[in-house]
Design a protein around this motif. Structure first.
Motif, PDB file in Angstrom:
ATOM      1  N   TYR A 149       0.817  -1.208   0.000  1.00 46.03           N
ATOM      2  CA  TYR A 149       0.000   0.000   0.000  1.00 46.03           C
ATOM      3  C   TYR A 149       0.853   1.260   0.000  1.00 46.03           C
ATOM      4  CZ  TYR A 149      -3.939   3.048   1.149  1.00 46.03           C
ATOM      5  OH  TYR A 149      -4.908   4.035   1.119  1.00 46.03           O
ATOM      6  N   SER A 150       1.932   1.238   0.758  1.00 42.79           N
ATOM      7  CA  SER A 150       2.805   2.408   0.844  1.00 42.79           C
ATOM      8  C   SER A 150       3.446   2.724  -0.503  1.00 42.79           C
ATOM      9  CB  SER A 150       3.887   2.170   1.894  1.00 42.79           C
ATOM     10  OG  SER A 150       4.756   3.276   1.980  1.00 42.79           O
ATOM     11  N   GLN A 151       3.915   1.681  -1.194  1.00 42.56           N
ATOM     12  CA  GLN A 151       4.521   1.890  -2.502  1.00 42.56           C
ATOM     13  C   GLN A 151       3.478   2.304  -3.528  1.00 42.56           C
ATOM     14  OE1 GLN A 151       7.899   1.873  -3.142  1.00 42.56           O
ATOM     15  NE2 GLN A 151       7.166   2.793  -5.057  1.00 42.56           N
ATOM     16  N   TRP A 152       2.274   1.739  -3.418  1.00 39.17           N
ATOM     17  CA  TRP A 152       1.166   2.131  -4.294  1.00 39.17           C
ATOM     18  C   TRP A 152       0.923   3.631  -4.182  1.00 39.17           C
ATOM     19  CZ3 TRP A 152      -3.538   4.037  -2.206  1.00 39.17           C
ATOM     20  CH2 TRP A 152      -4.560   4.275  -3.145  1.00 39.17           C
ATOM     21  N   TYR A 153       0.890   4.129  -2.962  1.00 41.11           N
ATOM     22  CA  TYR A 153       0.666   5.562  -2.747  1.00 41.11           C
ATOM     23  C   TYR A 153       1.780   6.390  -3.385  1.00 41.11           C
ATOM     24  CZ  TYR A 153       0.550  10.051  -0.395  1.00 41.11           C
ATOM     25  OH  TYR A 153       0.543  11.409  -0.128  1.00 41.11           O
ATOM     26  N   ASN A 154       3.021   6.001  -3.130  1.00 39.86           N
ATOM     27  CA  ASN A 154       4.148   6.743  -3.714  1.00 39.86           C
ATOM     28  C   ASN A 154       4.110   6.711  -5.243  1.00 39.86           C
ATOM     29  OD1 ASN A 154       5.188   7.477  -1.247  1.00 39.86           O
ATOM     30  ND2 ASN A 154       6.619   5.767  -1.132  1.00 39.86           N
ATOM     31  N   ASP A 155       3.767   5.550  -5.802  1.00 39.10           N
ATOM     32  CA  ASP A 155       3.671   5.432  -7.259  1.00 39.10           C
ATOM     33  C   ASP A 155       2.650   6.416  -7.823  1.00 39.10           C
ATOM     34  OD1 ASP A 155       5.547   3.428  -7.266  1.00 39.10           O
ATOM     35  OD2 ASP A 155       4.121   1.797  -7.560  1.00 39.10           O
ATOM     36  N   LEU A 156       1.499   6.511  -7.160  1.00 40.29           N
ATOM     37  CA  LEU A 156       0.447   7.400  -7.660  1.00 40.29           C
ATOM     38  C   LEU A 156       0.872   8.861  -7.593  1.00 40.29           C
ATOM     39  CD1 LEU A 156      -3.011   6.066  -6.449  1.00 40.29           C
ATOM     40  CD2 LEU A 156      -1.788   5.611  -8.541  1.00 40.29           C
ATOM     41  N   VAL A 157       1.495   9.241  -6.489  1.00 36.85           N
ATOM     42  CA  VAL A 157       1.916  10.637  -6.331  1.00 36.85           C
ATOM     43  C   VAL A 157       2.948  11.013  -7.395  1.00 36.85           C
ATOM     44  CG1 VAL A 157       3.130  12.254  -4.816  1.00 36.85           C
ATOM     45  CG2 VAL A 157       1.364  10.753  -3.876  1.00 36.85           C
ATOM     46  N   ILE A 158       3.910  10.116  -7.627  1.00 34.43           N
ATOM     47  CA  ILE A 158       4.975  10.400  -8.592  1.00 34.43           C
ATOM     48  C   ILE A 158       4.458  10.286 -10.029  1.00 34.43           C
ATOM     49  CG2 ILE A 158       7.203   9.639  -9.494  1.00 34.43           C
ATOM     50  CD1 ILE A 158       7.466  10.984  -6.793  1.00 34.43           C
ATOM     51  N   LYS A 159       3.837   9.152 -10.354  1.00 36.14           N
ATOM     52  CA  LYS A 159       3.431   8.899 -11.735  1.00 36.14           C
ATOM     53  C   LYS A 159       2.153   9.623 -12.126  1.00 36.14           C
ATOM     54  CE  LYS A 159       6.028   4.647 -11.644  1.00 36.14           C
ATOM     55  NZ  LYS A 159       6.030   3.204 -11.394  1.00 36.14           N
ATOM     56  N   GLY A 160       1.391  10.041 -11.124  1.00 43.92           N
ATOM     57  CA  GLY A 160       0.221  10.874 -11.398  1.00 43.92           C
ATOM     58  C   GLY A 160       0.586  12.337 -11.576  1.00 43.92           C
ATOM     59  N   GLY A 161       1.873  12.649 -11.424  1.00 38.34           N
ATOM     60  CA  GLY A 161       2.339  14.010 -11.674  1.00 38.34           C
ATOM     61  C   GLY A 161       2.016  14.995 -10.582  1.00 38.34           C
ATOM     62  N   LEU A 162       1.837  14.514  -9.347  1.00 38.79           N
ATOM     63  CA  LEU A 162       1.488  15.420  -8.251  1.00 38.79           C
ATOM     64  C   LEU A 162       2.708  16.053  -7.594  1.00 38.79           C
ATOM     65  CD1 LEU A 162      -1.363  13.376  -6.493  1.00 38.79           C
ATOM     66  CD2 LEU A 162      -1.566  15.178  -8.227  1.00 38.79           C
ATOM     67  N   ALA A 163       3.761  15.265  -7.378  1.00 38.74           N
ATOM     68  CA  ALA A 163       4.927  15.783  -6.660  1.00 38.74           C
ATOM     69  C   ALA A 163       6.154  14.967  -7.024  1.00 38.74           C
ATOM     70  CB  ALA A 163       4.685  15.737  -5.138  1.00 38.74           C
ATOM     71  N   ASP A 164       7.300  15.468  -6.583  1.00 39.41           N
ATOM     72  CA  ASP A 164       8.563  14.777  -6.805  1.00 39.41           C
ATOM     73  C   ASP A 164       9.446  15.014  -5.585  1.00 39.41           C
ATOM     74  OD1 ASP A 164      10.507  13.274  -8.013  1.00 39.41           O
ATOM     75  OD2 ASP A 164      10.685  14.535  -9.795  1.00 39.41           O
ATOM     76  N   TYR A 165      10.454  14.168  -5.443  1.00 35.31           N
ATOM     77  CA  TYR A 165      11.425  14.365  -4.370  1.00 35.31           C
ATOM     78  C   TYR A 165      12.338  15.538  -4.712  1.00 35.31           C
ATOM     79  CZ  TYR A 165       9.818   9.755  -2.951  1.00 35.31           C
ATOM     80  OH  TYR A 165       9.034   8.701  -2.571  1.00 35.31           O
ATOM     81  N   SER A 166      12.920  16.152  -3.694  1.00 39.30           N
ATOM     82  CA  SER A 166      13.769  17.316  -3.928  1.00 39.30           C
ATOM     83  C   SER A 166      15.181  17.060  -3.420  1.00 39.30           C
ATOM     84  CB  SER A 166      13.194  18.543  -3.216  1.00 39.30           C
ATOM     85  OG  SER A 166      13.516  18.522  -1.835  1.00 39.30           O
ATOM     86  N   ALA A 167      16.064  18.012  -3.689  1.00 41.44           N
ATOM     87  CA  ALA A 167      17.447  17.907  -3.216  1.00 41.44           C
ATOM     88  C   ALA A 167      17.548  18.108  -1.716  1.00 41.44           C
ATOM     89  CB  ALA A 167      18.321  18.942  -3.936  1.00 41.44           C
ATOM     90  N   VAL A 168      16.484  18.650  -1.120  1.00 42.16           N
ATOM     91  CA  VAL A 168      16.459  18.856   0.328  1.00 42.16           C
ATOM     92  C   VAL A 168      15.787  17.652   0.975  1.00 42.16           C
ATOM     93  CG1 VAL A 168      15.769  20.379   2.209  1.00 42.16           C
ATOM     94  CG2 VAL A 168      16.253  21.327  -0.060  1.00 42.16           C
TER      95      VAL A 168
END
Length: 490
Positions: A12-31
């Motif tokens: 479930y945790s990876q599913w959530y991360n996949d949706l946020v990233i691949k759905g174009g909502l957010a990305d990780y940053s250098a910070v």
């Protein structure tokens, strides 16, 4: 299921991360611990922000802005608040860098540029705001003072997750001052109702309204009201809070007013807020293994029109009709995109991933039949609809999708509110079913902490208008006068 997305059942945790990233909502940053909110995710936040802002103004509030930095002495003024946030504070100690003489091209903190007083990067703004309010409030004529600000805050989290828990996040925070306790309590309750209205009627997210236990209250509050939602993995998520602060901050910052009898008294205060965490709640409460599912009322894009063609033969006819249909929908307030350069198969998957509520396919045969193929994201049902009166039909369909998404979440939530009368029942429900568990608690912080240590479950709230019911605490067996709601939570 999309091959790009991990299934909910698998992880479930990876599913959530996949949706946020691949759905174009957010990305990780250098910070570390911070996120970049991408245009699509920020558009979703803007839709939430715009609706909430209108609701705040409709209840008499005005927007202002206060500094990001809080002098440490001000932050310390309200002791409980300072202690509650101390471990999450980022602190500015210097104001300048200089070239490091020992390493070419490197910079170092200039030891001669040490601040006279350290500055806390705001984890919340009560201190800086109440220090300002003391200059704005002298008489009962200055009350109530109803201020909201849209801002960012920093809370130095060690374990982070996009939108749900990040070191920096966006939010709004309301801070109000009142002449009486009754007015302040009414304000805190009113804003809880605003949040619940927004969650249920715009986010399609059913919530439970309640009050926090003393251990779970906002630091410095007399009472914390909350709305609690349930995610598809059976964990709870706090979706908004409204705090009755009593006179604690007024006393800490000497905010007094002269009442109608010319007597000096401390004002009564509230604060309340929601954050970009709501975006995470939206993803987890509604989406599926093929991507996001967004409620039409706050979806950045409600309808996409995709032309179906081979080569460029008669493509111009599709372009003309597609633009015409898009214009009709825009005229009734529907946000729509005619993706004239779309490759149908790939674009279908893209817009499904992004959770666009309605997809309209327009081909040459549709032009001949004066109809279009319409697919709804929530149920994946496809239907053929005549072009005549299309805007009215799509408006109705969007309303039906909004209701369906809410009802689906409500059915799941209500099916996951379960009573437990013994400790064995309680543990089994937590592990096997999850959700909210309605159980008796003896009212002590010690028992609350023991239950948390043993199970990682917390008391999410004491529901408003809770029924009185004699019983025995599930852990200690001591008398209890009412049930409370436990859950594991984000």
């Amino acid at each position: 299921m999309s091959k790009e997305i991990t299934s909910r059942q698998q992880d479930y945790s990876q599913w959530y991360n996949d949706l946020v990233i691949k759905g174009g909502l957010a990305d990780y940053s250098a910070v570390r611990g911070c996120m970049v909110i991408k245009p699509y995710g920020f558009s979703l936040w803007e839709k939430m922000q715009a609706r909430l802002d209108t609701m705040f103004k409709d209840t008499g509030h005005e927007n202002a802005y206060f500094p990001l930095f809080v002098p440490k002495s001000l932050f310390e003024a309200e002791e409980k608040n300072a202690e509650g946030f101390a471990k999450e504070c980022a602190v500015v100690t210097h104001y300048r860098l200089k070239t490091d003489p020992s390493v070419k091209g490197k910079l170092m903190v200039d030891p001669e540029a040490k601040l006279e007083e350290e500055l806390v990067v705001r984890p919340t703004s009560e201190a800086i705001i109440w220090n300002t309010y003391k200059n704005w409030i002298q008489s009962y004529r200055d009350l109530p003072l109803l201020i909201n600000q849209w801002a960012n805050v920093v809370r130095w989290e060690m374990r982070t997750r996009l939108f749900l828990r990040t070191a920096e996040f966006l939010w709004q925070e309301g801070h109000t001052a009142h002449a009486t306790k009754e007015e302040a309590v009414a304000e805190a309750e009113q804003m809880l109702e605003v949040y619940a209205d927004f969650a249920e009627n715009y986010m399609a997210l059913p919530v439970i309204k309640g009050v926090k236990t003393e251990s779970e209250r906002f630091a410095g509050a007399e009472d914390t009201y909350c709305i609690e939602a349930l995610m598809q993995d059976g964990k709870a998520l706090q979706a908004g809070t409204s705090h009755f602060l009593g006179q604690n901050f007024a006393k800490a910052f000497e905010v007094k007013f002269s009442d109608k009898d010319n007597q000096l008294d401390y004002v009564w205060a509230t604060s309340w807020g929601v954050s970009t965490r709501l975006v995470g709640a939206l993803v987890m409460a509604h989406s599926d293994d093929d991507g996001l599912i967004l409620p039409p009322k706050i979806a950045p894009l409600q309808v996409v029109i995709i032309p179906i063609y081979k080569g460029n033969d008669k493509k111009e006819l599709l372009d003309v009709k597609g633009n015409e249909l898009a214009s009709q929908l825009k005229q009734v307030g529907i946000s729509v995109k005619f993706d004239r350069n779309a490759r149908p198969g790939w674009k279908f998957a893209e817009y499904e991933m992004k959770g666009v509520p309605v997809r309209i396919a327009l081909g040459l045969r549709d032009l001949e039949n004066n109809s279009v193929e319409v697919a709804r994201r929530d149920t994946k049902e496809k239907m053929t609809i005549g072009m005549e009166g299309l805007a009215e039909k799509i408006s109705y369909l969007l309303g039906d999708i909004q209701k369906n998404i809410y009802n689906r979440a409500l059915i799941y939530r209500d099916a996951h509110i379960t009573k437990a009368d013994t400790w064995d029942e309680f543990e089994k429900l937590l592990d096997d079913k999850g959700g909210f568990i309605s159980a008796h608690w003896d009212g002590t912080a010690a028992t609350e902490e023991k239950i948390k240590e043993k199970t990682k479950a917390t008391i999410r709230c004491i529901p408003l208008n809770n029924k009185r019911e004699d019983g025995k605490c599930i852990l200690t067996g001591n008398p209890s006068s009412q049930r409370v709601l436990f859950a594991r939570a984000y």
